[in-house]
Design a protein around this motif. Structure first.
Motif, PDB file in Angstrom:
ATOM      1  N   SER A 141       0.857  -1.183   0.000  1.00  0.00           N
ATOM      2  CA  SER A 141       0.000   0.000   0.000  1.00  0.00           C
ATOM      3  C   SER A 141       0.894   1.234   0.000  1.00  0.00           C
ATOM      4  CB  SER A 141      -0.907   0.014   1.232  1.00  0.00           C
ATOM      5  OG  SER A 141      -1.546   1.269   1.380  1.00  0.00           O
ATOM      6  N   VAL A 142       0.587   2.182  -0.872  1.00  0.00           N
ATOM      7  CA  VAL A 142       1.352   3.428  -0.913  1.00  0.00           C
ATOM      8  C   VAL A 142       1.253   4.156   0.425  1.00  0.00           C
ATOM      9  CG1 VAL A 142       1.534   5.694  -2.025  1.00  0.00           C
ATOM     10  CG2 VAL A 142       1.081   3.654  -3.411  1.00  0.00           C
ATOM     11  N   GLY A 143       0.061   4.111   1.024  1.00  0.00           N
ATOM     12  CA  GLY A 143      -0.126   4.764   2.313  1.00  0.00           C
ATOM     13  C   GLY A 143       0.758   4.172   3.390  1.00  0.00           C
ATOM     14  N   TYR A 144       0.944   2.856   3.364  1.00  0.00           N
ATOM     15  CA  TYR A 144       1.818   2.202   4.351  1.00  0.00           C
ATOM     16  C   TYR A 144       3.244   2.705   4.198  1.00  0.00           C
ATOM     17  CZ  TYR A 144       3.255  -1.584   7.468  1.00  0.00           C
ATOM     18  OH  TYR A 144       3.750  -2.302   8.532  1.00  0.00           O
ATOM     19  N   THR A 208      10.960   1.368  15.631  1.00  0.00           N
ATOM     20  CA  THR A 208       9.851   0.494  15.233  1.00  0.00           C
ATOM     21  C   THR A 208       9.306   0.891  13.866  1.00  0.00           C
ATOM     22  OG1 THR A 208       8.358   1.893  16.561  1.00  0.00           O
ATOM     23  CG2 THR A 208       9.187  -0.121  17.579  1.00  0.00           C
ATOM     24  N   GLY A 209       9.286   2.193  13.585  1.00  0.00           N
ATOM     25  CA  GLY A 209       8.836   2.642  12.265  1.00  0.00           C
ATOM     26  C   GLY A 209       9.760   2.162  11.152  1.00  0.00           C
ATOM     27  N   LEU A 210      11.065   2.163  11.409  1.00  0.00           N
ATOM     28  CA  LEU A 210      12.014   1.654  10.414  1.00  0.00           C
ATOM     29  C   LEU A 210      11.817   0.152  10.197  1.00  0.00           C
ATOM     30  CD1 LEU A 210      15.269   3.578  11.400  1.00  0.00           C
ATOM     31  CD2 LEU A 210      13.845   3.943   9.373  1.00  0.00           C
ATOM     32  N   TRP A 211      11.464  -0.554  11.267  1.00  0.00           N
ATOM     33  CA  TRP A 211      11.171  -1.979  11.092  1.00  0.00           C
ATOM     34  C   TRP A 211       9.927  -2.173  10.232  1.00  0.00           C
ATOM     35  CZ3 TRP A 211      12.120  -6.734  10.425  1.00  0.00           C
ATOM     36  CH2 TRP A 211      11.088  -7.679  10.494  1.00  0.00           C
ATOM     37  N   TYR A 212       8.887  -1.361  10.469  1.00  0.00           N
ATOM     38  CA  TYR A 212       7.688  -1.462   9.640  1.00  0.00           C
ATOM     39  C   TYR A 212       8.008  -1.185   8.172  1.00  0.00           C
ATOM     40  CZ  TYR A 212       4.952  -1.444  13.968  1.00  0.00           C
ATOM     41  OH  TYR A 212       4.420  -1.748  15.193  1.00  0.00           O
ATOM     42  N   LEU A 213       8.945  -0.248   7.932  1.00  0.00           N
ATOM     43  CA  LEU A 213       9.360   0.032   6.556  1.00  0.00           C
ATOM     44  C   LEU A 213      10.062  -1.177   5.946  1.00  0.00           C
ATOM     45  CD1 LEU A 213       9.712   1.983   4.183  1.00  0.00           C
ATOM     46  CD2 LEU A 213      11.781   2.856   5.307  1.00  0.00           C
ATOM     47  N   ALA A 214      10.967  -1.786   6.715  1.00  0.00           N
ATOM     48  CA  ALA A 214      11.648  -2.997   6.225  1.00  0.00           C
ATOM     49  C   ALA A 214      10.651  -4.128   5.989  1.00  0.00           C
ATOM     50  CB  ALA A 214      12.711  -3.421   7.235  1.00  0.00           C
ATOM     51  N   GLN A 215       9.664  -4.240   6.868  1.00  0.00           N
ATOM     52  CA  GLN A 215       8.631  -5.271   6.725  1.00  0.00           C
ATOM     53  C   GLN A 215       7.804  -5.041   5.468  1.00  0.00           C
ATOM     54  OE1 GLN A 215       6.127  -7.251  10.194  1.00  0.00           O
ATOM     55  NE2 GLN A 215       5.230  -5.296   9.649  1.00  0.00           N
ATOM     56  N   ILE A 217       8.802  -3.574   2.728  1.00  0.00           N
ATOM     57  CA  ILE A 217       9.637  -3.930   1.576  1.00  0.00           C
ATOM     58  C   ILE A 217       9.662  -5.439   1.384  1.00  0.00           C
ATOM     59  CG2 ILE A 217      11.994  -3.884   0.673  1.00  0.00           C
ATOM     60  CD1 ILE A 217      12.331  -1.172   2.101  1.00  0.00           C
ATOM     61  N   MET A 218       9.743  -6.184   2.496  1.00  0.00           N
ATOM     62  CA  MET A 218       9.732  -7.654   2.392  1.00  0.00           C
ATOM     63  C   MET A 218       8.395  -8.161   1.873  1.00  0.00           C
ATOM     64  SD  MET A 218      11.966  -9.025   5.658  1.00  0.00           S
ATOM     65  CE  MET A 218      11.346  -7.880   6.880  1.00  0.00           C
ATOM     66  N   TRP A 219       7.294  -7.595   2.380  1.00  0.00           N
ATOM     67  CA  TRP A 219       5.981  -7.983   1.859  1.00  0.00           C
ATOM     68  C   TRP A 219       5.900  -7.733   0.362  1.00  0.00           C
ATOM     69  CZ3 TRP A 219       2.708  -5.150   6.128  1.00  0.00           C
ATOM     70  CH2 TRP A 219       2.714  -5.933   7.296  1.00  0.00           C
ATOM     71  N   HIS A 220       6.365  -6.541  -0.040  1.00  0.00           N
ATOM     72  CA  HIS A 220       6.279  -6.128  -1.441  1.00  0.00           C
ATOM     73  C   HIS A 220       7.068  -7.078  -2.341  1.00  0.00           C
ATOM     74  CE1 HIS A 220       5.916  -2.318  -4.167  1.00  0.00           C
ATOM     75  NE2 HIS A 220       5.526  -3.410  -4.767  1.00  0.00           N
ATOM     76  N   ASN A 221       8.150  -7.639  -1.812  1.00  0.00           N
ATOM     77  CA  ASN A 221       9.015  -8.512  -2.604  1.00  0.00           C
ATOM     78  C   ASN A 221       8.794  -9.989  -2.295  1.00  0.00           C
ATOM     79  OD1 ASN A 221      11.157  -6.695  -4.128  1.00  0.00           O
ATOM     80  ND2 ASN A 221      10.796  -5.748  -2.140  1.00  0.00           N
TER      81      ASN A 221
END
Length: 390
Positions: A141-144, A208-215, A217-221
């Motif tokens: 999601s772009v919003g995420y 925690t926000g940086l982890w959500y960003l990494a998560q 990226i992993m979902w997206h890939n």
């Protein structure tokens, strides 16, 4: 050189905070409300309260499923969720005339207190805070991504702010709040004090926000953090004379296995089999306060009664551990109501900092614009005088 360096950090601090201040402020505000969303639900929705005047023991989730199934014989029950002890359990189902419904079942009395056909307040606030209600396209999601990017903004504003605020540690022992020296001075003092006292919170939200960003990226890939539970073998299915399969092991059996596997296990999230080869998924919380309410669990084969997979903090990989400790740290659920109150207070501070920072920037911008206008008018008048003299 020192003045030039300080000017650079000041501008950097402004650029980290100001261009996206509306989004940043909105994310902080919705996150602050999300922290106490369960408590707000209890205050505003009597049907969601799990009243227990007779001090009854909590019924197992399998019994709550049976209660809903008896009330709605044709319903397809998919999920059961429990929250705080003072909130009802949620039994999610669909029916012939209802594509999605949530039964509010009192886990003490067994009473169905309401049927919710829409989105709950907690889900709305978490969705608004988590991805701004932007649509999901398959697995992203772009919003995420926008919300997760705020972690970089927050971290940059924290670092640059500490560089600008010389000897910031004095704010702990000698806090300065000048209320009689004008609006500009008061806003600056409030901004600095809130920033220094919220350093730990800003760092925690950034990490925690940086982890959500990494998560994200992993979902997206398509990088899986949790392995999918194995399916039952087709040869294990037991059928009757008319060909209809009947599962010999029930949800009650699966709950019993989970309680035997983990000490102090409390079920919080259950998924019933979606098809004949699917398993019971029983997740819950245990004795680790820093892990979320899904950190323990088993998947149980409804045909053989065997545990197909287990989940526990001791057996988690690094990525799985980060996945299960991020939410409690981000939303302050590690210590129950008391830590929620602390997270809420500092969430208010963070929201206020974004507002005071914008007001400070606005006053400086207006002042700079007026100075530039006055200088240009002065130069223009001087040129006119010179022309008239010539």
């Amino acid at each position: 050189m020192a003045k030039r360096s300080n000017r650079f950090w000041f501008k950097l601090h402004g650029w980290f905070s100001l261009p996206v201040w509306i989004i940043f402020c909105f994310v902080c505000l919705t996150g602050t409300i999300s922290v106490i969303s369960h408590e707000l639900t209890w205050l505003t929705n009597p049907d969601a309260r799990a009243t227990n005047p007779q001090n009854l023991t909590e019924k197992p989730m399998s019994e709550l499923v049976d209660i809903v199934q008896q009330a709605h014989p044709t319903a397809n029950i998919t999920t059961v969720m429990s929250f705080e002890s003072y909130l009802v359990n949620a039994v999610i189902f669909s029916d012939s005339d209802v594509p999605f419904a949530i039964a509010y079942v009192n886990q003490y009395t067994g009473q169905i207190q309401a049927i919710n056909l829409g989105m709950t307040f907690t889900n709305f606030m978490r969705s608004l805070h988590g991805w701004l209600l932007f649509p999901w396209h398959s697995n992203y999601s772009v919003g995420y991504y926008i919300v997760c990017f705020m972690a970089i903004v927050m971290l940059g504003a924290l670092v640059s702010g500490l560089v600008i605020y010389k000897k910031f540690w004095r704010a702990f022992t000698q806090p300065k709040l000048r209320i009689n020296q004008g609006k500009k001075t008061l806003l600056a003092d409030l901004h600095r004090l809130a920033g220094v006292w919220s350093m730990w919170f800003l760092m925690l939200m950034s990490i925690t926000g940086l982890w959500y960003l990494a998560q994200a990226i992993m979902w997206h890939n398509h990088i899986e953090i949790e392995e999918h539970p194995p399916l039952a073998e087709a040869s294990q299915l037991i059928t009757t004379t008319n060909g209809a399969p009947i599962r010999p092991y029930t949800l009650a059996n699966a709950l019993h296995l989970a309680e035997q596997t983990f000490a102090d296990f409390k079920s919080t999230y259950i998924m019933l089999p979606e098809h004949n080869r699917d398993t019971y998924k029983v997740y819950g919380q245990g004795d680790h306060i820093f892990y979320d309410q899904y950190a323990y669990g088993v998947t149980v084969n409804p045909w053989s009664g065997n545990i197909e997979s287990e989940r526990s903090p001791a057996a988690m990989t690094t990525l799985q551990t980060l996945s299960h400790i991020a939410n409690p740290l981000h939303y302050g659920t590690i210590g129950g109501l008391w830590t929620k109150v602390i997270w809420f207070i500092f969430g208010v501070f963070l929201t206020g900092m974004s507002i005071t920072g914008f007001l400070m920037w606005g006053s400086r911008t207006v002042k700079a614009a007026r100075t530039e206008l006055d200088d240009s008018l002065t130069m223009h008048n001087s040129s006119l005088v010179e022309q008239e003299g010539n």
